[in-house]
Every structure is written in structure tokens, then in C-alpha cells.
Design a protein around this motif. Sequence first.
Motif, PDB file in Angstrom:
ATOM      1  N   THR A 149      -3.952   0.678  -0.810  1.00 50.55           N
ATOM      2  CA  THR A 149      -3.843   2.014  -0.232  1.00 50.55           C
ATOM      3  C   THR A 149      -5.112   2.416   0.509  1.00 50.55           C
ATOM      4  O   THR A 149      -5.047   2.962   1.609  1.00 50.55           O
ATOM      5  CB  THR A 149      -3.534   3.050  -1.343  1.00 50.55           C
ATOM      6  OG1 THR A 149      -2.318   2.671  -1.979  1.00 50.55           O
ATOM      7  CG2 THR A 149      -3.394   4.443  -0.773  1.00 50.55           C
TER       8      THR A 149
ATOM      9  N   ASP B   4       2.140   3.673  -4.967  1.00 46.56           N
ATOM     10  CA  ASP B   4       0.887   4.374  -5.268  1.00 46.56           C
ATOM     11  C   ASP B   4      -0.333   3.490  -5.054  1.00 46.56           C
ATOM     12  O   ASP B   4      -1.385   3.962  -4.646  1.00 46.56           O
ATOM     13  CB  ASP B   4       0.886   4.888  -6.710  1.00 46.56           C
ATOM     14  CG  ASP B   4       1.872   6.025  -6.912  1.00 46.56           C
ATOM     15  OD1 ASP B   4       2.227   6.697  -5.910  1.00 46.56           O
ATOM     16  OD2 ASP B   4       2.288   6.247  -8.054  1.00 46.56           O
TER      17      ASP B   4
ATOM     18  N   GLY C 152      -0.477   0.653  -3.073  1.00 46.03           N
ATOM     19  CA  GLY C 152      -0.587  -0.038  -1.803  1.00 46.03           C
ATOM     20  C   GLY C 152       0.717  -0.079  -1.032  1.00 46.03           C
ATOM     21  O   GLY C 152       1.664   0.631  -1.350  1.00 46.03           O
TER      22      GLY C 152
ATOM     23  N   ALA D 139       6.038   1.573   0.560  1.00 45.23           N
ATOM     24  CA  ALA D 139       4.784   2.169   0.097  1.00 45.23           C
ATOM     25  C   ALA D 139       4.872   2.477  -1.393  1.00 45.23           C
ATOM     26  O   ALA D 139       5.905   2.953  -1.877  1.00 45.23           O
ATOM     27  CB  ALA D 139       4.491   3.444   0.881  1.00 45.23           C
TER      28      ALA D 139
END
Length: 79
Positions: free
Chosen positions: A51, A35, A37, A33
Motif C-alpha cells: 500500500t 488493506d 496492498g 485492493a
Amino acid sequence: MSKHHLPTYVIVELLIRLSQYNYLIGDYRNHSAFDTGVMVKTSGGSISFPTHIVLRQFEDPTTISDDELSQMALRFRKA
């Protein structure tokens, strides 16, 4: 969104939904993970999810349209 706060089932559900558009995607193996996606490794290759799509799948999957799913399936890259 960190990997430790992201339920894996959300990603697995997305992969299941995408498999109707591209059967080569395969099964969930791992994810990272970021920021912006989530990068997912599958038995068939890899695919990235923005995301906002992962959050929508978590909060209300019905808000993701068939058109969005078919476009996301195009992101898949064979191993």
C-alpha cells in the motif's frame, strides 16, 4: 484503500516504471485492493504492491528509488 478509490492510472504508471526492470510484466488487466496492498493481474502474470508504494506513486512518484523499483520487479510471477 478500496478499488473504487484507487485511480487505475497509478497502477499503470507503476507497471510502466517496472517494465524497465522486467519486460515480461506486460500490460495492466485488473487489480484488487486490500488493506495491506494491491494485487495486479497483467498480460504476463501478476504482481503485488505494498500500500505504501501505491500511495507514494500517487502522491510523489519521485520518492520511489530505482533500487525499490528493481526490488518490486522481483515480485512479479509469470502466469
